[in-house]
Structures are given as structure tokens and as C-alpha cells.
Design a protein around this motif. Structure first.
Motif, PDB file in Angstrom:
ATOM      1  N   ASP A  36      31.077 -34.120   9.854  1.00 33.32           N
ATOM      2  CA  ASP A  36      30.476 -32.603   9.106  1.00 33.32           C
ATOM      3  C   ASP A  36      29.102 -32.511   9.720  1.00 33.32           C
ATOM      4  O   ASP A  36      28.540 -31.842  10.385  1.00 33.32           O
ATOM      5  CB  ASP A  36      29.549 -32.141   7.121  1.00 33.32           C
ATOM      6  CG  ASP A  36      30.697 -32.056   7.030  1.00 33.32           C
ATOM      7  OD1 ASP A  36      32.058 -31.474   7.147  1.00 33.32           O
ATOM      8  OD2 ASP A  36      30.906 -32.253   5.710  1.00 33.32           O
TER       9      ASP A  36
ATOM     10  N   ASN B  31      29.512 -32.001  13.188  1.00 35.00           N
ATOM     11  CA  ASN B  31      29.687 -30.485  13.795  1.00 35.00           C
ATOM     12  C   ASN B  31      28.621 -29.315  13.715  1.00 35.00           C
ATOM     13  O   ASN B  31      28.462 -28.968  14.724  1.00 35.00           O
ATOM     14  CB  ASN B  31      31.011 -30.347  12.879  1.00 35.00           C
ATOM     15  CG  ASN B  31      32.213 -30.827  13.583  1.00 35.00           C
ATOM     16  OD1 ASN B  31      32.727 -31.262  14.617  1.00 35.00           O
ATOM     17  ND2 ASN B  31      33.240 -31.485  12.383  1.00 35.00           N
ATOM     18  N   GLN B  32      28.046 -30.309  12.692  1.00 33.08           N
ATOM     19  CA  GLN B  32      26.565 -29.479  12.743  1.00 33.08           C
ATOM     20  C   GLN B  32      25.373 -29.557  13.686  1.00 33.08           C
ATOM     21  O   GLN B  32      24.706 -28.497  14.362  1.00 33.08           O
ATOM     22  CB  GLN B  32      25.605 -30.303  11.903  1.00 33.08           C
ATOM     23  CG  GLN B  32      25.283 -29.041  11.122  1.00 33.08           C
ATOM     24  CD  GLN B  32      24.034 -29.884  10.004  1.00 33.08           C
ATOM     25  OE1 GLN B  32      23.981 -30.626   9.229  1.00 33.08           O
ATOM     26  NE2 GLN B  32      23.010 -29.108   9.070  1.00 33.08           N
TER      27      GLN B  32
END
Length: 145
Positions: free
Chosen positions: A127, A130-131
Motif C-alpha cells: 500500500d 504504491n502510494q
């Protein structure tokens, strides 16, 4: 997992020597450091001990660090684009130029980039990774991903 673990894995999977791999990983981290904004990039680097130091060692925006900084058309073009588009675009342009000047072909850059992203996901979590990558959408395309 620390940055040396990532460099070792990328080196092995992409078939690159340690020095070249360190430059590739450091350059990509430097682009992320300059282009991604907010606390997500700080948190990302906090989860990968040594990543921030490696990014600074291969700082794509440091004076004289720009490939071709001896002058010439490419250097002037990079300077002009960096000036017009701001630091963020300049960091990406300098980073991509540094990767290409390292003597790697696109297949090697793609393999190194894919492996680096997988290792970063394992270290910092998918997460958060990817952020951070989402804040630099053109990086994936420049890496051929």
C-alpha cells in the motif's frame, strides 16, 4: 529488510554488478525523494533503513550530478526543462538520463525496476509503496513497467 538487502536482490535478479545496481537503486530512490510529496515518502524511507542515505548519495538534483553536466545540448535541454517544469520534472529527467548513461539497456532497467518495486513492497508494504509510486506516475513508464 534494509537497502543493502534490496541492492543484493536486484543485483542477483537483474544480473548486474553491485556498483551498477547501487547506482540504479539510489537513482530511483532519489527520483522518488524529489518527486513524491508528503509523509508517505518519509514513511517509505523509514521502512527501508539506508534508502534515504543511498538516495542522497545518488542525488539526481545535486550540482554536477546531472548526466552530461559537462555541457552540450542534452545538458542545456535538461536545464531548460528542469527550469520550466520545476524540480519534480527535472528529477525524473535527470534520473532517467542517469539510468540510460549507466550503460544498461531497457530490458536491464525494466528487470531492475521490477525487482526493486517488489523488494520495496516487501519492506515497506504494497500500500505504502504504491502510494509513493502513484505520486510519480511517469516513473513506471520510464522504467518500462
Amino acid at each position: 529488510m534494509n537497502v543493502q538487502d534490496i541492492v543484493n536482490t536486484v543485483s542477483q535478479k537483474a544480473g548486474l554488478d553491485q556498483a551498477t545496481t547501487e547506482k540504479v537503486v539510489g537513482t530511483i530512490f532519489s527520483v522518488l525523494e524529489h518527486e513524491a510529496e508528503g509523509t508517505s515518502v518519509s514513511s517509505f524511507f523509514d521502512k527501508i533503513p539506508g534508502a534515504d542515505a543511498l538516495a542522497q548519495q545518488y542525488d539526481v538534483m545535486a550540482a554536477g550530478a546531472a548526466p552530461g553536466s559537462g555541457g552540450g545540448l542534452l545538458s542545456s535541454l535538461q536545464g531548460a526543462l528542469g527550469g520550466v517544469l520545476g524540480e519534480k520534472a527535472g528529477a525524473l529527467i535527470n534520473g532517467v538520463a542517469a539510468l540510460k548513461e549507466s550503460g544498461l539497456d531497457m530490458a536491464q532497467i525494466r528487470q531492475a525496476g521490477e525487482t526493486l518495486i517488489k523488494q520495496a513492497e516487501a519492506a515497506a508494504g504494497p500500500d505504502l509503496t504504491n502510494q509513493v509510486l502513484g505520486q510519480v506516475p511517469s516513473l513506471r513508464s520510464h522504467l518500462g513497467l
